[in-house]
Motif scaffolding. Structure first.
Motif, PDB file in Angstrom:
ATOM      1  N   PRO A 199     -18.888 -14.974  10.657  1.00 41.28           N
ATOM      2  CA  PRO A 199     -19.941 -15.689   9.924  1.00 41.28           C
ATOM      3  C   PRO A 199     -19.606 -15.946   8.458  1.00 41.28           C
ATOM      4  CG  PRO A 199     -20.859 -13.897  11.215  1.00 41.28           C
ATOM      5  CD  PRO A 199     -19.380 -13.735  11.265  1.00 41.28           C
ATOM      6  N   SER A 200     -19.039 -14.967   7.779  1.00 35.56           N
ATOM      7  CA  SER A 200     -18.861 -15.095   6.330  1.00 35.56           C
ATOM      8  C   SER A 200     -17.699 -15.991   5.944  1.00 35.56           C
ATOM      9  CB  SER A 200     -18.661 -13.701   5.712  1.00 35.56           C
ATOM     10  OG  SER A 200     -17.586 -13.034   6.352  1.00 35.56           O
ATOM     11  N   THR A 201     -16.637 -16.004   6.761  1.00 39.50           N
ATOM     12  CA  THR A 201     -15.410 -16.698   6.374  1.00 39.50           C
ATOM     13  C   THR A 201     -15.047 -17.875   7.273  1.00 39.50           C
ATOM     14  OG1 THR A 201     -14.050 -15.237   7.739  1.00 39.50           O
ATOM     15  CG2 THR A 201     -14.514 -14.512   5.469  1.00 39.50           C
ATOM     16  N   GLY A 202     -15.596 -17.912   8.477  1.00 44.89           N
ATOM     17  CA  GLY A 202     -15.165 -18.914   9.441  1.00 44.89           C
ATOM     18  C   GLY A 202     -13.834 -18.591  10.083  1.00 44.89           C
ATOM     19  N   LYS A 203     -13.274 -17.414   9.787  1.00 45.42           N
ATOM     20  CA  LYS A 203     -11.998 -17.017  10.372  1.00 45.42           C
ATOM     21  C   LYS A 203     -12.176 -16.765  11.866  1.00 45.42           C
ATOM     22  CE  LYS A 203      -8.383 -13.486  10.097  1.00 45.42           C
ATOM     23  NZ  LYS A 203      -7.935 -12.237   9.422  1.00 45.42           N
ATOM     24  N   PRO A 204     -11.317 -17.329  12.708  1.00 43.53           N
ATOM     25  CA  PRO A 204     -11.460 -17.108  14.153  1.00 43.53           C
ATOM     26  C   PRO A 204     -11.139 -15.673  14.535  1.00 43.53           C
ATOM     27  CG  PRO A 204      -9.476 -18.378  13.682  1.00 43.53           C
ATOM     28  CD  PRO A 204     -10.208 -18.248  12.391  1.00 43.53           C
ATOM     29  N   LEU A 205     -11.871 -15.145  15.508  1.00 43.08           N
ATOM     30  CA  LEU A 205     -11.563 -13.832  16.057  1.00 43.08           C
ATOM     31  C   LEU A 205     -10.273 -13.910  16.858  1.00 43.08           C
ATOM     32  CD1 LEU A 205     -14.613 -13.519  15.296  1.00 43.08           C
ATOM     33  CD2 LEU A 205     -14.837 -12.041  17.306  1.00 43.08           C
ATOM     34  N   SER A 206      -9.629 -12.768  17.046  1.00 44.66           N
ATOM     35  CA  SER A 206      -8.375 -12.763  17.808  1.00 44.66           C
ATOM     36  C   SER A 206      -8.619 -12.799  19.309  1.00 44.66           C
ATOM     37  CB  SER A 206      -7.529 -11.534  17.445  1.00 44.66           C
ATOM     38  OG  SER A 206      -8.198 -10.332  17.779  1.00 44.66           O
ATOM     39  N   VAL A 207      -9.857 -12.549  19.742  1.00 48.93           N
ATOM     40  CA  VAL A 207     -10.186 -12.642  21.166  1.00 48.93           C
ATOM     41  C   VAL A 207     -10.769 -14.008  21.470  1.00 48.93           C
ATOM     42  CG1 VAL A 207     -10.607 -10.167  21.397  1.00 48.93           C
ATOM     43  CG2 VAL A 207     -12.510 -11.703  20.865  1.00 48.93           C
ATOM     44  N   ARG A 208     -10.585 -14.438  22.721  1.00 46.72           N
ATOM     45  CA  ARG A 208     -11.328 -15.584  23.229  1.00 46.72           C
ATOM     46  C   ARG A 208     -12.535 -15.061  23.996  1.00 46.72           C
ATOM     47  NH1 ARG A 208      -7.836 -19.068  26.741  1.00 46.72           N
ATOM     48  NH2 ARG A 208      -6.467 -17.261  26.994  1.00 46.72           N
ATOM     49  N   MET A 209     -13.581 -15.857  24.077  1.00 49.35           N
ATOM     50  CA  MET A 209     -14.870 -15.328  24.503  1.00 49.35           C
ATOM     51  C   MET A 209     -15.640 -16.340  25.342  1.00 49.35           C
ATOM     52  SD  MET A 209     -17.837 -14.123  21.795  1.00 49.35           S
ATOM     53  CE  MET A 209     -16.760 -12.861  21.115  1.00 49.35           C
ATOM     54  N   THR A 210     -16.447 -15.818  26.264  1.00 51.17           N
ATOM     55  CA  THR A 210     -17.480 -16.588  26.930  1.00 51.17           C
ATOM     56  C   THR A 210     -18.566 -15.609  27.361  1.00 51.17           C
ATOM     57  OG1 THR A 210     -17.960 -18.312  28.562  1.00 51.17           O
ATOM     58  CG2 THR A 210     -16.464 -16.557  29.254  1.00 51.17           C
ATOM     59  N   ASN A 211     -19.570 -16.088  28.099  1.00 49.97           N
ATOM     60  CA  ASN A 211     -20.677 -15.239  28.522  1.00 49.97           C
ATOM     61  C   ASN A 211     -21.167 -15.663  29.889  1.00 49.97           C
ATOM     62  OD1 ASN A 211     -21.935 -13.560  25.987  1.00 49.97           O
ATOM     63  ND2 ASN A 211     -21.128 -15.518  25.258  1.00 49.97           N
ATOM     64  N   CYS A 212     -21.916 -14.769  30.525  1.00 51.52           N
ATOM     65  CA  CYS A 212     -22.759 -15.132  31.655  1.00 51.52           C
ATOM     66  C   CYS A 212     -24.074 -14.375  31.516  1.00 51.52           C
ATOM     67  CB  CYS A 212     -22.085 -14.862  32.997  1.00 51.52           C
ATOM     68  SG  CYS A 212     -21.464 -13.190  33.237  1.00 51.52           S
ATOM     69  N   GLY A 213     -25.113 -14.918  32.155  1.00 52.59           N
ATOM     70  CA  GLY A 213     -26.446 -14.345  32.022  1.00 52.59           C
ATOM     71  C   GLY A 213     -27.414 -15.361  31.445  1.00 52.59           C
ATOM     72  N   THR A 214     -28.670 -14.963  31.303  1.00 53.32           N
ATOM     73  CA  THR A 214     -29.658 -15.872  30.727  1.00 53.32           C
ATOM     74  C   THR A 214     -29.428 -16.080  29.239  1.00 53.32           C
ATOM     75  OG1 THR A 214     -31.167 -14.000  30.462  1.00 53.32           O
ATOM     76  CG2 THR A 214     -31.424 -15.349  32.440  1.00 53.32           C
ATOM     77  N   LEU A 215     -28.764 -15.121  28.600  1.00 49.78           N
ATOM     78  CA  LEU A 215     -28.431 -15.225  27.186  1.00 49.78           C
ATOM     79  C   LEU A 215     -26.961 -14.880  26.995  1.00 49.78           C
ATOM     80  CD1 LEU A 215     -31.559 -13.426  25.672  1.00 49.78           C
ATOM     81  CD2 LEU A 215     -31.039 -15.882  25.521  1.00 49.78           C
ATOM     82  N   GLY A 216     -26.366 -15.430  25.955  1.00 54.49           N
ATOM     83  CA  GLY A 216     -24.985 -15.112  25.628  1.00 54.49           C
ATOM     84  C   GLY A 216     -24.839 -14.852  24.145  1.00 54.49           C
ATOM     85  N   TRP A 217     -23.950 -13.927  23.806  1.00 54.59           N
ATOM     86  CA  TRP A 217     -23.716 -13.591  22.394  1.00 54.59           C
ATOM     87  C   TRP A 217     -22.668 -14.534  21.834  1.00 54.59           C
ATOM     88  CZ3 TRP A 217     -19.752 -11.997  19.159  1.00 54.59           C
ATOM     89  CH2 TRP A 217     -20.144 -11.425  17.944  1.00 54.59           C
ATOM     90  N   VAL A 218     -22.958 -15.117  20.680  1.00 53.24           N
ATOM     91  CA  VAL A 218     -22.030 -16.040  20.025  1.00 53.24           C
ATOM     92  C   VAL A 218     -22.004 -15.750  18.527  1.00 53.24           C
ATOM     93  CG1 VAL A 218     -22.438 -17.839  21.745  1.00 53.24           C
ATOM     94  CG2 VAL A 218     -23.767 -17.836  19.639  1.00 53.24           C
ATOM     95  N   THR A 219     -20.995 -16.264  17.873  1.00 53.97           N
ATOM     96  CA  THR A 219     -20.915 -16.167  16.424  1.00 53.97           C
ATOM     97  C   THR A 219     -20.133 -17.351  15.873  1.00 53.97           C
ATOM     98  OG1 THR A 219     -20.098 -14.849  14.545  1.00 53.97           O
ATOM     99  CG2 THR A 219     -18.876 -14.664  16.603  1.00 53.97           C
ATOM    100  N   ASP A 220     -20.574 -17.870  14.729  1.00 53.77           N
ATOM    101  CA  ASP A 220     -19.841 -18.914  14.023  1.00 53.77           C
ATOM    102  C   ASP A 220     -20.224 -18.856  12.543  1.00 53.77           C
ATOM    103  OD1 ASP A 220     -22.343 -20.270  13.787  1.00 53.77           O
ATOM    104  OD2 ASP A 220     -21.969 -21.333  15.659  1.00 53.77           O
TER     105      ASP A 220
END
Length: 211
Positions: A42-63
């Protein structure tokens, strides 16, 4: 003998090899519907070293634009997340000790150089439900502490098929992945590690609690 912080449960070898293979197939179906993407700090816009997705009614995201949060749709495709596979719901029912189902399953893919810094899972409405984490593929060095970053941590190796539960006193424990051990598992054709993290996001409704 390694002593884990109170509330941390490590269940080595929880999944048989056949169960791991079947779960990888489930994950591939999730990724086909909701492709991996590269989240941002959130603070820098630097990409995380992991790739990510989700399943379920909700998914955790960050940008960088909106920070850490849960939402009902994939941030790049805009489509709803696919449902949580039945095998993962069974794991939750077996190890969580929580009466209500998970709403989110975060799927992280670690390449050999990927890491995850110490962090808390604290974007949920309340912390009554534990966090249930499943490891697939290459081994990793997992580190876990307590609810304050400055308190001591312990590190131990997670193998493919292991489950970790953070609940009770450890629900807000700082934890992370210090390194991946490449080529330690033949489960994933091209190597790497998949981590599946099951979470309850919202507080169960009164009617749901009574049932």
């Amino acid at each position: 003998m390694l002593v884990l912080p109170k509330g941390v449960r490590h269940i080595p070898g929880y999944l048989t090899r056949d169960a791991q293979v079947a779960l990888v197939a489930d994950v591939r179906a999730v990724v086909e519907a909701a492709p991996f993407y590269r989240p941002e700090m959130p603070s820098t816009g630097k990409p995380l070293s992991v790739r990510m997705t989700n399943c379920g009614t909700l998914g955790w995201v960050t940008d960088r634009q909106a920070g850490y949060r849960y939402q009902a749709n994939h941030p790049e495709t805009g489509t709803p997340w696919p449902t949580i596979p039945a095998a993962l719901l069974r794991i939750w029912s077996d190890v969580s000790g929580y009466a209500h189902p998970p709403e989110a399953c975060l799927v992280n893919f670690y390449e050999p150089s990927a890491k995850m810094g110490l962090h808390q899972d604290r974007d949920e409405q309340n912390f009554d439900a534990p966090v249930v984490s499943i490891s697939l593929g290459d081994s990793c060095l997992f580190r876990v502490g307590q609810a304050r970053r400055d308190l001591p941590t312990v590190s131990f190796r997670l193998e493919s098929g292991d489950v970790v539960v953070l609940g009770g006193a450890a629900r807000l424990a700082f934890h992370g992945v210090d390194r991946i051990y490449p080529s330690t598992s033949g489960l994933l054709k091209n190597g790497g590690r998949i981590n599946l993290t099951l979470r309850r996001v919202t507080t169960p409704a009164e009617a749901e609690t009574r049932s």
